[in-house]
Design a protein around this motif. Structure first.
Motif, PDB file in Angstrom:
ATOM      1  N   LEU A  47       0.826  -1.214   0.000  1.00  0.00           N
ATOM      2  CA  LEU A  47       0.000   0.000   0.000  1.00  0.00           C
ATOM      3  C   LEU A  47       0.859   1.261   0.000  1.00  0.00           C
ATOM      4  O   LEU A  47       0.590   2.205  -0.750  1.00  0.00           O
ATOM      5  N   LYS A  48       1.862   1.281   0.855  1.00  0.00           N
ATOM      6  CA  LYS A  48       2.732   2.459   0.944  1.00  0.00           C
ATOM      7  C   LYS A  48       3.392   2.754  -0.396  1.00  0.00           C
ATOM      8  O   LYS A  48       3.469   3.911  -0.816  1.00  0.00           O
ATOM      9  N   ILE A  49       3.862   1.726  -1.057  1.00  0.00           N
ATOM     10  CA  ILE A  49       4.520   1.908  -2.350  1.00  0.00           C
ATOM     11  C   ILE A  49       3.526   2.431  -3.388  1.00  0.00           C
ATOM     12  O   ILE A  49       3.813   3.383  -4.115  1.00  0.00           O
ATOM     13  N   ALA A  50       2.358   1.820  -3.447  1.00  0.00           N
ATOM     14  CA  ALA A  50       1.338   2.257  -4.416  1.00  0.00           C
ATOM     15  C   ALA A  50       0.875   3.674  -4.111  1.00  0.00           C
ATOM     16  O   ALA A  50       0.666   4.478  -5.035  1.00  0.00           O
ATOM     17  N   LYS A  51       0.724   4.015  -2.834  1.00  0.00           N
ATOM     18  CA  LYS A  51       0.243   5.349  -2.465  1.00  0.00           C
ATOM     19  C   LYS A  51       1.296   6.432  -2.658  1.00  0.00           C
ATOM     20  O   LYS A  51       0.962   7.600  -2.788  1.00  0.00           O
ATOM     21  N   GLU A  52       2.582   6.044  -2.677  1.00  0.00           N
ATOM     22  CA  GLU A  52       3.618   7.023  -3.025  1.00  0.00           C
ATOM     23  C   GLU A  52       3.423   7.461  -4.475  1.00  0.00           C
ATOM     24  O   GLU A  52       3.640   8.617  -4.812  1.00  0.00           O
ATOM     25  N   ASN A  54       0.476   7.291  -6.043  1.00  0.00           N
ATOM     26  CA  ASN A  54      -0.858   7.871  -6.192  1.00  0.00           C
ATOM     27  C   ASN A  54      -1.503   8.034  -4.807  1.00  0.00           C
ATOM     28  O   ASN A  54      -2.197   7.134  -4.333  1.00  0.00           O
ATOM     29  N   PRO A  55      -1.274   9.169  -4.149  1.00  0.00           N
ATOM     30  CA  PRO A  55      -1.795   9.381  -2.801  1.00  0.00           C
ATOM     31  C   PRO A  55      -3.331   9.369  -2.711  1.00  0.00           C
ATOM     32  O   PRO A  55      -3.882   9.235  -1.624  1.00  0.00           O
ATOM     33  N   ARG A  56      -4.030   9.487  -3.830  1.00  0.00           N
ATOM     34  CA  ARG A  56      -5.496   9.536  -3.812  1.00  0.00           C
ATOM     35  C   ARG A  56      -6.149   8.144  -3.834  1.00  0.00           C
ATOM     36  O   ARG A  56      -7.374   8.040  -3.874  1.00  0.00           O
ATOM     37  N   LEU A  57      -5.353   7.099  -3.838  1.00  0.00           N
ATOM     38  CA  LEU A  57      -5.900   5.746  -3.890  1.00  0.00           C
ATOM     39  C   LEU A  57      -6.831   5.470  -2.711  1.00  0.00           C
ATOM     40  O   LEU A  57      -6.478   5.731  -1.566  1.00  0.00           O
ATOM     41  N   LYS A  58      -7.999   4.948  -3.006  1.00  0.00           N
ATOM     42  CA  LYS A  58      -8.896   4.472  -1.955  1.00  0.00           C
ATOM     43  C   LYS A  58      -8.470   3.049  -1.631  1.00  0.00           C
ATOM     44  O   LYS A  58      -8.107   2.292  -2.524  1.00  0.00           O
ATOM     45  N   GLU A  59      -8.510   2.684  -0.368  1.00  0.00           N
ATOM     46  CA  GLU A  59      -8.032   1.371   0.045  1.00  0.00           C
ATOM     47  C   GLU A  59      -9.085   0.602   0.833  1.00  0.00           C
ATOM     48  O   GLU A  59      -9.936   1.201   1.490  1.00  0.00           O
ATOM     49  N   ASP A  60      -9.000  -0.717   0.741  1.00  0.00           N
ATOM     50  CA  ASP A  60      -9.778  -1.578   1.612  1.00  0.00           C
ATOM     51  C   ASP A  60      -9.044  -2.901   1.789  1.00  0.00           C
ATOM     52  O   ASP A  60      -7.984  -3.115   1.208  1.00  0.00           O
ATOM     53  N   ARG A  61      -9.607  -3.758   2.631  1.00  0.00           N
ATOM     54  CA  ARG A  61      -8.952  -5.007   3.013  1.00  0.00           C
ATOM     55  C   ARG A  61      -9.986  -6.116   2.998  1.00  0.00           C
ATOM     56  O   ARG A  61     -11.100  -5.947   3.501  1.00  0.00           O
ATOM     57  N   VAL A  62      -9.638  -7.241   2.400  1.00  0.00           N
ATOM     58  CA  VAL A  62     -10.499  -8.417   2.459  1.00  0.00           C
ATOM     59  C   VAL A  62      -9.803  -9.474   3.302  1.00  0.00           C
ATOM     60  O   VAL A  62      -8.580  -9.585   3.291  1.00  0.00           O
ATOM     61  N   ARG A  63     -10.615 -10.221   4.027  1.00  0.00           N
ATOM     62  CA  ARG A  63     -10.085 -11.265   4.911  1.00  0.00           C
ATOM     63  C   ARG A  63     -10.793 -12.577   4.602  1.00  0.00           C
ATOM     64  O   ARG A  63     -12.019 -12.618   4.519  1.00  0.00           O
ATOM     65  N   TYR A  64     -10.004 -13.615   4.449  1.00  0.00           N
ATOM     66  CA  TYR A  64     -10.534 -14.936   4.122  1.00  0.00           C
ATOM     67  C   TYR A  64      -9.630 -15.983   4.769  1.00  0.00           C
ATOM     68  O   TYR A  64      -8.475 -15.705   5.098  1.00  0.00           O
ATOM     69  N   SER A  65     -10.182 -17.178   4.951  1.00  0.00           N
ATOM     70  CA  SER A  65      -9.419 -18.261   5.574  1.00  0.00           C
ATOM     71  C   SER A  65      -8.876 -19.251   4.559  1.00  0.00           C
ATOM     72  O   SER A  65      -7.923 -19.964   4.843  1.00  0.00           O
ATOM     73  N   ALA A  66      -9.514 -19.325   3.402  1.00  0.00           N
ATOM     74  CA  ALA A  66      -9.089 -20.255   2.362  1.00  0.00           C
ATOM     75  C   ALA A  66      -9.417 -19.642   1.001  1.00  0.00           C
ATOM     76  O   ALA A  66     -10.372 -18.888   0.863  1.00  0.00           O
ATOM     77  N   ILE A  67      -8.613 -19.986   0.014  1.00  0.00           N
ATOM     78  CA  ILE A  67      -8.845 -19.437  -1.321  1.00  0.00           C
ATOM     79  C   ILE A  67      -9.779 -20.388  -2.065  1.00  0.00           C
ATOM     80  O   ILE A  67      -9.376 -21.134  -2.953  1.00  0.00           O
ATOM     81  N   VAL A  68     -11.031 -20.343  -1.634  1.00  0.00           N
ATOM     82  CA  VAL A  68     -12.102 -21.105  -2.271  1.00  0.00           C
ATOM     83  C   VAL A  68     -13.200 -20.115  -2.643  1.00  0.00           C
ATOM     84  O   VAL A  68     -13.321 -19.042  -2.040  1.00  0.00           O
ATOM     85  N   LYS A  69     -13.996 -20.475  -3.615  1.00  0.00           N
ATOM     86  CA  LYS A  69     -14.961 -19.548  -4.203  1.00  0.00           C
ATOM     87  C   LYS A  69     -15.841 -18.849  -3.164  1.00  0.00           C
ATOM     88  O   LYS A  69     -15.925 -17.605  -3.156  1.00  0.00           O
ATOM     89  N   ASP A  70     -16.500 -19.611  -2.300  1.00  0.00           N
ATOM     90  CA  ASP A  70     -17.410 -18.997  -1.326  1.00  0.00           C
ATOM     91  C   ASP A  70     -16.694 -18.001  -0.412  1.00  0.00           C
ATOM     92  O   ASP A  70     -17.212 -16.916  -0.145  1.00  0.00           O
ATOM     93  N   GLU A  71     -15.521 -18.380   0.086  1.00  0.00           N
ATOM     94  CA  GLU A  71     -14.754 -17.504   0.993  1.00  0.00           C
ATOM     95  C   GLU A  71     -14.328 -16.208   0.293  1.00  0.00           C
ATOM     96  O   GLU A  71     -14.438 -15.129   0.859  1.00  0.00           O
ATOM     97  N   ILE A  72     -13.816 -16.331  -0.918  1.00  0.00           N
ATOM     98  CA  ILE A  72     -13.319 -15.148  -1.646  1.00  0.00           C
ATOM     99  C   ILE A  72     -14.472 -14.213  -1.998  1.00  0.00           C
ATOM    100  O   ILE A  72     -14.379 -12.993  -1.784  1.00  0.00           O
TER     101      ILE A  72
END
Length: 171
Positions: free
Chosen positions: A115-120, A122-140
């Motif tokens: 994030l820090k690198i990308a925001k350097e 482009n400081p206007r970037l909107k950010e968010d975070r996704v959290r999942y336990s496994a990379i399976v369709k329903d979780e993602i």
């Protein structure tokens, strides 16, 4: 453009496949493979892309009194220039960035490093975070539907552990 950052290449590929519902286009940016569909680009990091080290003059541990290393300046340095450059390039074009790294302290830190690198770029970037336990369709799909905030405190605890590891190991 919506930039999505995964912790590893394989995770990026799988997340892109799930979100796209089909095989995403593979596109190289500065030698780094990304996965693209609609207005989204998924980039896989390779774990930490930034490492901690002492500033010049202190990074040859055998030539410095170990007591000086305890208070010496510690700096972050890029580990993987290709990925860092790809992040900068994509960050300039993006208007939104989603951290989709592993759901733990290290994953949060890796995401914040990116994030820090990308925001350097482009400081206007909107950010968010996704959290999942496994990379399976329903979780993602559920994770992207319920995106939240980046936990900067959790990332800071990961960074503190890295600094302590460096100082303890060097001293």
């Amino acid at each position: 453009m919506h930039l999505i950052i995964a912790e590893k290449h394989d995770a990026a590929k799988r997340i892109a496949q799930i979100l796209a519902g089909t095989k995403p286009r593979s596109h190289r940016i500065g030698g780094v493979e990304t996965f693209q569909f609609d207005d989204k680009v998924v980039l896989g990091l390779s774990g930490h892309i930034v490492g901690m080290d002492y500033s010049p003059g202190y990074n040859n541990w055998q030539k410095v009194d170990c007591r000086e290393l305890i208070r010496a300046e510690i700096v972050a340095r890029p580990i993987n220039e290709k990925i860092v450059n790809a992040l900068r390039s994509l960050g300039k074009e993006a208007d939104r960035i989603t951290v989709a790294t592993d759901f733990d302290r290290e994953g949060e830190l890796i995401g914040v490093e990116a994030l820090k690198i990308a925001k350097e770029a482009n400081p206007r970037l909107k950010e968010d975070r996704v959290r999942y336990s496994a990379i399976v369709k329903d979780e993602i799909l559920k994770a992207f539907k319920n995106a939240g905030k980046v936990d900067y405190d959790l990332a800071a605890s990961g960074e503190a552990r890295q600094i302590i590891d460096l100082v303890w190991g060097a001293a």
